[in-house]
Write an enzyme that holds these catalytic residues in place. Structure first.
Site, PDB file in Angstrom:
ATOM      1  CB  CYS A  77      -0.991  -0.044   1.175  1.00  0.00           C
ATOM      2  SG  CYS A  77      -2.318   1.177   1.030  1.00  0.00           S
ATOM      3  CG  HIS A 175      -4.112  -3.503   2.578  1.00  0.00           C
ATOM      4  ND1 HIS A 175      -3.157  -3.138   3.498  1.00  0.00           N
ATOM      5  CD2 HIS A 175      -4.660  -2.365   2.126  1.00  0.00           C
ATOM      6  CE1 HIS A 175      -3.129  -1.815   3.602  1.00  0.00           C
ATOM      7  NE2 HIS A 175      -4.024  -1.316   2.768  1.00  0.00           N
ATOM      8  CD  GLU A 177      -2.291  -6.314   5.045  1.00  0.00           C
ATOM      9  OE1 GLU A 177      -2.539  -5.137   5.373  1.00  0.00           O
ATOM     10  OE2 GLU A 177      -1.717  -6.609   3.970  1.00  0.00           O
TER      11      GLU A 177
END
Length: 197
Positions: A77, A175, A177
């Site tokens: 990001c 992202h 994650e």
């Protein structure tokens, strides 16, 4: 395997640490140069505003350390955007690894882009096992335009680079994650990358 997440006060680092733990690895959070240099893999996260994040990097002299790293580095990001030449956000000079200038989405689209979007034109071992047009989770108002270092493309009003690579440096605008199974696979692929520098 030593995985270090750069902890410079501008990242959503706990969720990345937990995502790596779910893959069976432990990640160390650190802003220490020696710790970062001895890592097998380095993750450079970022959430927030570009100019204040760069100030934090400069204050800890990590702006000098990161560009000289030789092992695989993954910017996530804002981390990816700070690896670029510059960002319109706060008129910020970046680390200059990716030869592209980050700009703001036009007011023809809702800003920030929040939610799931597709990635296509996948061109790297980072995307092994990932389908074309897979959905990833994004939250951003600024983007890297298409450039020679793009290894994935997304579309939001215009096409832009949703992932970049140059040598041992990788960057993803999304992202991983927070991107379910596919995101976990990308993190796993990054951990499994062999150094090629």
């Amino acid at each position: 395997m030593k995985i270090v997440i750069i902890n410079y006060g501008a990242g959503n680092i706990q969720s990345i640490k937990f995502a790596i733990k779910r893959l069976g690895f432990e990640a160390i959070l650190s802003d220490e140069e020696a710790e970062i240099r001895t890592a097998d893999k380095v993750i450079f996260p970022g959430v927030g505003e570009a100019s204040s994040a760069m100030q934090k990097l400069r204050a800890s002299e990590l702006d000098k350390v990161i560009p000289t790293l030789k092992q695989p580095v993954l910017g996530i990001c804002l981390g990816m955007q700070l690896l670029c030449n510059s960002s319109e956000e706060g008129n910020t000079k970046g680390l200059g690894i990716f030869d592209v200038d980050v700009v703001k989405f036009s007011n023809r689209v809702k800003v920030p882009q929040i939610g799931w979007n597709q990635i296509s034109n996948l061109k790297s071992g980072l995307f092994e096992g990932i389908s074309e047009n897979e959905f990833m989770y994004l939250v951003h108002s600024f983007y890297a335009p298409l450039c020679k270092e793009a290894i994935a493309i997304s579309e939001y009003g215009i096409q832009y680079a949703s992932a970049l690579q140059k040598d041992n440096f990788y960057g993803v605008q999304f992202h991983p994650e927070k991107s379910s199974t596919a995101g976990a696979q990308i993190l796993k692929n990054f951990i499994n990358l062999t150094s090629h520098v």
